[in-house]
Design a protein around this motif. Sequence first.
Motif, PDB file in Angstrom:
ATOM      1  N   UNK A  35       0.402 -10.924  -8.415  1.00  0.00           N
ATOM      2  CA  UNK A  35      -0.281  -9.712  -7.948  1.00  0.00           C
ATOM      3  C   UNK A  35      -0.791  -9.824  -6.523  1.00  0.00           C
ATOM      4  N   UNK A  36      -1.065 -11.016  -6.038  1.00  0.00           N
ATOM      5  CA  UNK A  36      -1.615 -11.125  -4.685  1.00  0.00           C
ATOM      6  C   UNK A  36      -0.722 -11.938  -3.764  1.00  0.00           C
ATOM      7  N   UNK A  37       0.524 -12.118  -4.131  1.00  0.00           N
ATOM      8  CA  UNK A  37       1.449 -12.846  -3.270  1.00  0.00           C
ATOM      9  C   UNK A  37       2.731 -12.044  -3.117  1.00  0.00           C
ATOM     10  N   UNK A  38       3.603 -12.495  -2.260  1.00  0.00           N
ATOM     11  CA  UNK A  38       4.878 -11.826  -2.078  1.00  0.00           C
ATOM     12  C   UNK A  38       4.810 -10.614  -1.173  1.00  0.00           C
ATOM     13  N   UNK A  39       3.727 -10.503  -0.384  1.00  0.00           N
ATOM     14  CA  UNK A  39       3.574  -9.333   0.469  1.00  0.00           C
ATOM     15  C   UNK A  39       4.679  -9.226   1.514  1.00  0.00           C
ATOM     16  N   UNK A  40       5.108 -10.336   2.093  1.00  0.00           N
ATOM     17  CA  UNK A  40       6.182 -10.301   3.081  1.00  0.00           C
ATOM     18  C   UNK A  40       7.493  -9.836   2.487  1.00  0.00           C
ATOM     19  N   UNK A  41       7.802 -10.312   1.282  1.00  0.00           N
ATOM     20  CA  UNK A  41       9.022  -9.911   0.598  1.00  0.00           C
ATOM     21  C   UNK A  41       8.978  -8.421   0.290  1.00  0.00           C
ATOM     22  N   UNK A  42       7.841  -7.927  -0.182  1.00  0.00           N
ATOM     23  CA  UNK A  42       7.732  -6.507  -0.497  1.00  0.00           C
ATOM     24  C   UNK A  42       7.814  -5.653   0.762  1.00  0.00           C
ATOM     25  N   UNK A  43       7.184  -6.106   1.839  1.00  0.00           N
ATOM     26  CA  UNK A  43       7.255  -5.372   3.104  1.00  0.00           C
ATOM     27  C   UNK A  43       8.694  -5.295   3.599  1.00  0.00           C
ATOM     28  N   UNK A  44       9.434  -6.374   3.439  1.00  0.00           N
ATOM     29  CA  UNK A  44      10.836  -6.398   3.847  1.00  0.00           C
ATOM     30  C   UNK A  44      11.644  -5.352   3.073  1.00  0.00           C
ATOM     31  N   UNK A  45      11.434  -5.285   1.764  1.00  0.00           N
ATOM     32  CA  UNK A  45      12.133  -4.280   0.949  1.00  0.00           C
ATOM     33  C   UNK A  45      11.711  -2.867   1.340  1.00  0.00           C
ATOM     34  N   UNK A  46      10.405  -2.688   1.596  1.00  0.00           N
ATOM     35  CA  UNK A  46       9.881  -1.350   1.902  1.00  0.00           C
ATOM     36  C   UNK A  46      10.373  -0.815   3.241  1.00  0.00           C
ATOM     37  N   UNK A  47      10.782  -1.693   4.144  1.00  0.00           N
ATOM     38  CA  UNK A  47      11.282  -1.229   5.450  1.00  0.00           C
ATOM     39  C   UNK A  47      12.580  -0.433   5.310  1.00  0.00           C
ATOM     40  N   UNK A  48      13.382  -0.791   4.310  1.00  0.00           N
ATOM     41  CA  UNK A  48      14.695  -0.165   4.158  1.00  0.00           C
ATOM     42  C   UNK A  48      14.851   0.700   2.915  1.00  0.00           C
ATOM     43  N   UNK A  49      13.839   0.706   2.036  1.00  0.00           N
ATOM     44  CA  UNK A  49      13.978   1.404   0.756  1.00  0.00           C
ATOM     45  C   UNK A  49      12.683   2.107   0.373  1.00  0.00           C
ATOM     46  N   UNK A  50      12.803   3.066  -0.556  1.00  0.00           N
ATOM     47  CA  UNK A  50      11.611   3.608  -1.204  1.00  0.00           C
ATOM     48  C   UNK A  50      11.169   2.540  -2.193  1.00  0.00           C
ATOM     49  N   UNK A  51       9.900   2.159  -2.155  1.00  0.00           N
ATOM     50  CA  UNK A  51       9.441   1.050  -2.988  1.00  0.00           C
ATOM     51  C   UNK A  51       8.240   1.464  -3.820  1.00  0.00           C
ATOM     52  N   UNK A  52       8.309   1.110  -5.091  1.00  0.00           N
ATOM     53  CA  UNK A  52       7.197   1.280  -6.027  1.00  0.00           C
ATOM     54  C   UNK A  52       6.983  -0.087  -6.659  1.00  0.00           C
ATOM     55  N   UNK A  53       5.723  -0.531  -6.732  1.00  0.00           N
ATOM     56  CA  UNK A  53       5.397  -1.834  -7.299  1.00  0.00           C
ATOM     57  C   UNK A  53       4.483  -1.613  -8.491  1.00  0.00           C
ATOM     58  N   UNK A  54       4.816  -2.223  -9.635  1.00  0.00           N
ATOM     59  CA  UNK A  54       3.950  -2.098 -10.805  1.00  0.00           C
ATOM     60  C   UNK A  54       3.422  -3.460 -11.223  1.00  0.00           C
ATOM     61  N   UNK A  55       2.235  -3.423 -11.834  1.00  0.00           N
ATOM     62  CA  UNK A  55       1.580  -4.638 -12.304  1.00  0.00           C
ATOM     63  C   UNK A  55       0.595  -4.230 -13.386  1.00  0.00           C
ATOM     64  N   UNK A  56       0.502  -5.029 -14.440  1.00  0.00           N
ATOM     65  CA  UNK A  56      -0.355  -4.653 -15.563  1.00  0.00           C
ATOM     66  C   UNK A  56      -1.825  -4.596 -15.197  1.00  0.00           C
ATOM     67  N   UNK A  57      -2.310  -5.537 -14.426  1.00  0.00           N
ATOM     68  CA  UNK A  57      -3.754  -5.621 -14.212  1.00  0.00           C
ATOM     69  C   UNK A  57      -4.292  -4.568 -13.258  1.00  0.00           C
ATOM     70  N   UNK A  58      -3.486  -4.084 -12.363  1.00  0.00           N
ATOM     71  CA  UNK A  58      -3.957  -3.112 -11.400  1.00  0.00           C
ATOM     72  C   UNK A  58      -4.789  -3.719 -10.286  1.00  0.00           C
ATOM     73  N   UNK A  59      -4.810  -5.040 -10.129  1.00  0.00           N
ATOM     74  CA  UNK A  59      -5.574  -5.699  -9.059  1.00  0.00           C
ATOM     75  C   UNK A  59      -4.707  -5.841  -7.816  1.00  0.00           C
ATOM     76  N   UNK A  60      -4.730  -4.828  -6.986  1.00  0.00           N
ATOM     77  CA  UNK A  60      -3.841  -4.786  -5.837  1.00  0.00           C
ATOM     78  C   UNK A  60      -4.555  -4.826  -4.507  1.00  0.00           C
ATOM     79  N   UNK A  61      -5.846  -5.085  -4.476  1.00  0.00           N
ATOM     80  CA  UNK A  61      -6.580  -4.962  -3.211  1.00  0.00           C
ATOM     81  C   UNK A  61      -6.008  -5.833  -2.100  1.00  0.00           C
ATOM     82  N   UNK A  62      -5.780  -7.117  -2.367  1.00  0.00           N
ATOM     83  CA  UNK A  62      -5.246  -8.016  -1.338  1.00  0.00           C
ATOM     84  C   UNK A  62      -3.823  -7.627  -0.958  1.00  0.00           C
TER      85      UNK A  62
END
Length: 187
Positions: free
Chosen positions: A12-39
């Motif tokens: 939930x609080x890691x992988x930000x660079x990987x997600x940013x890379x995907x989001x640059x070229x695609x529509x991105x939605x990220x899901x997580x059970x806990x909902x702790x996404x602040x960081x």
Amino acid sequence: MRILVSLGSEESSSGDGMLASLARDHELVVSHLSGRFDALRLALRNLLPERDVVSVLTHVVLGAEESGVSAREVAEPRAIAELRSLRALIEAGSLVLCGIASRPLAVDGIGEMHPVEATVDADLAASLLARRLDADLFLLLGRGPEAGRAVAAERFVAATGRRAEVGSPAEAARLALGDAAARRFRA
């Protein structure tokens, strides 16, 4: 391409660079059970200053037959309460982080929603979310019960005819391209 990424509980609080890379070229939605996404939300805002990064607490709606499920039983998700809002945010170009609420909702006899004490299967909830949001690709990233992740991926593929991949966050970019040695699910 619209990609829904389901992160394992440890991611939930890691992988930000990987997600940013995907989001640059695609529509991105990220899901997580806990909902702790602040960081993660803050990191993505810093990496993608041109994009709106929005967090939404998403509620799973159970079928009427499952509204009496006990908290120890895993309930089958049937709908997503915030679906219209999520679609509007995606269409507006937002990168959407969906925290799946730990307490699902059930609809009573007059159509009102009420929280119920039940356990939601995070992978099945993410699979439902991916189907309802018309994702082109469903990525299940991180650690978790392999059997549960496989069932969620298979349901997405069977319902949509689109691709699902199960792997690690480090493989995400390659998984999106379809060239990683991961567990693939295709129609």
